[in-house]
Enzyme design. Structure first.
Site, PDB file in Angstrom:
ATOM      1  CD1 TRP A 102      -2.307  -2.188   2.166  1.00  0.00           C
ATOM      2  CD2 TRP A 102      -2.910  -1.230   0.143  1.00  0.00           C
ATOM      3  NE1 TRP A 102      -3.010  -2.982   1.551  1.00  0.00           N
ATOM      4  CE2 TRP A 102      -3.620  -2.442   0.498  1.00  0.00           C
ATOM      5  CE3 TRP A 102      -3.212  -0.665  -0.977  1.00  0.00           C
ATOM      6  CZ2 TRP A 102      -4.860  -3.025  -0.393  1.00  0.00           C
ATOM      7  CZ3 TRP A 102      -4.307  -1.129  -1.863  1.00  0.00           C
ATOM      8  CH2 TRP A 102      -5.028  -2.181  -1.475  1.00  0.00           C
ATOM      9  CG  ASP A 172      -3.184   3.818   4.112  1.00  0.00           C
ATOM     10  OD1 ASP A 172      -4.246   3.494   4.860  1.00  0.00           O
ATOM     11  OD2 ASP A 172      -2.849   3.083   3.298  1.00  0.00           O
ATOM     12  CE  LYS A 196      -8.761  -3.088   3.902  1.00  0.00           C
ATOM     13  NZ  LYS A 196      -7.613  -2.130   3.519  1.00  0.00           N
TER      14      LYS A 196
END
Ligand SMILES: *Cc1c(COP(=O)(O)O)cnc(C)c1O
Length: 361
Positions: A102, A172, A196
């Site tokens: 990511w 993030d 999530k």
């Protein structure tokens, strides 16, 4: 019907209380004769929902007027682009710490729009199995971007890093947002895809320090400009109304649970069951990352062979435990233990793993 133990990495398990409340409200929300999905986002009733969700996020994080909370679309993946668009000045370098896929995607997006990128540290040398402990910022950084929890590789920053006062810290936090207390004074921008840990998919929660927002690059395309979204209370266009409502229910659940310190205790207990099963298996299970950097949210491990990994995933499914397959790019097994995963699920998985290793070791 029994619900399964859901170890999916995302979209992921939601609190049962939240699902039941949404179910009760679904057909006829608070006697209004319609569901939240069917309401105008401009209605007074919906405004109350988004305002309360926004306020709850702030209460839980202990932040006030110096931050904006936004509910945007395009997922964390669009934030990879919006962050450099809004804050990577052409005269400066955007700094990134690369701790996995990511993070790599985030810095690539900055490069794609022609920004100067400096990789301040990377753990790529050992296949992202650890969190760098030191980093070197460029001379003139526009910001430092980190990935707080690495969903795919299973590592997590245990100490919120600090940056010099004039270097904004951007994170993030998609896969560990609201899993533990956050030192908000260190951060200037946080983003997290809801699916999530805080809701269904469709919304990314963005928290921006107003003093950073005021400096953002001007004349951006409308939908990519944080200032426009802030000015319009996340309603420049139609937001993901139902997802935001669900995030509101999850926030209420977190507050009812006792807040982030309590949530963290529960997350530690859950992860401990599973890490203990790995560590006490005489090497049958192997954790894939440095112990000190292990994630509380995504527990990654390997078995002696890929055949055994497949067998474990298959047998676990029969026993009512799903979502244990590792990310397609790294293989192995992964158990995600987000806030809403009950303690019993982690306990049951650990017991299952012990039996499995005894039978197959
Ligand atoms: C899942 C995830 C993303 C991508 O989220 P989308 O909402 O699918 O764009 C980005 N970063 C991290 C850390 C993630 O776990």
């Amino acid at each position: 019907m029994e619900r399964v133990h859901n170890f999916n990495a995302g979209p992921a398990v939601l609190p049962e209380e939240v699902l039941l409340e949404a179910q009760a409200d679904l057909f006829n929300y608070k006697g209004l004769g319609l569901s939240v999905m069917e309401m105008s986002h401009r209605s007074k009733e919906y405004q109350e929902i988004i305002d309360e969700t926004n306020a709850a996020v702030k209460r839980i994080l202990g932040i006030g007027e110096d931050f904006e909370v936004l509910f945007l679309q395009g997922g964390a993946s669009l934030q990879f682009l919006m962050v450099p668009m809004n804050f990577a000045f052409d005269s400066k370098e955007a700094n990134y710490i690369n701790t996995g896929q990511w993070a790599t995607k985030a810095l690539k997006e900055a490069k794609k729009i022609g920004k100067k990128v400096h990789v301040a540290a990377t753990s790529e040398d050992r296949n992202f199995s650890y969190i760098p402990k030191t980093w070197t910022l460029s001379d003139n950084p526009s910001y430092l971007h980190i990935t707080n929890n690495n969903t795919i590789f299973g590592t997590e920053w245990k100490i919120d890093p600090a940056t010099p006062a004039d270097v904004p810290l951007i994170a993030d936090m998609s896969s560990n947002f609201m899993s533990k207390p956050i030192e908000m004074d260190k951060y200037d921008l946080i983003y997290a895809g809801a699916q999530k840990n805080v809701g269904p998919s469709g919304t990314v929660v963005v928290i921006i320090r107003k003093s950073l927002l005021e400096q953002s690059i001007t004349n951006l395309p409308t939908m990519l400009d944080y200032k426009i979204h802030a000015k319009n209370g996340s309603m420049y266009n139609t937001p993901a109304t139902f997802t935001i409502y669900m995030i509101g229910l999850v926030m209420k659940w977190i507050e009812g649970y006792g807040g982030l310190a309590k949530i963290e205790q529960s997350n530690i207990a859950k992860a401990k069951y599973i890490y203990d099963a790995i560590d006490h298996s005489d090497g049958f299970y192997k954790g894939t990352v440095d112990i000190e950097d292990r994630s509380l949210m995504n527990i990654t491990f390997r078995l002696p062979s890929e055949e055994l990994e497949e067998q474990l995933i298959k047998e676990a499914k029969k026993a009512g435990m799903i979502g244990l397959k590792g990310h397609r790019d790294v293989g192995g097994c992964r158990a995600s233990t987000y806030n809403a995963l009950p303690l019993k699920a982690a306990h049951d998985l650990a017991e299952f793993m012990k039996l499995f290793s005894q039978k197959n070791g």
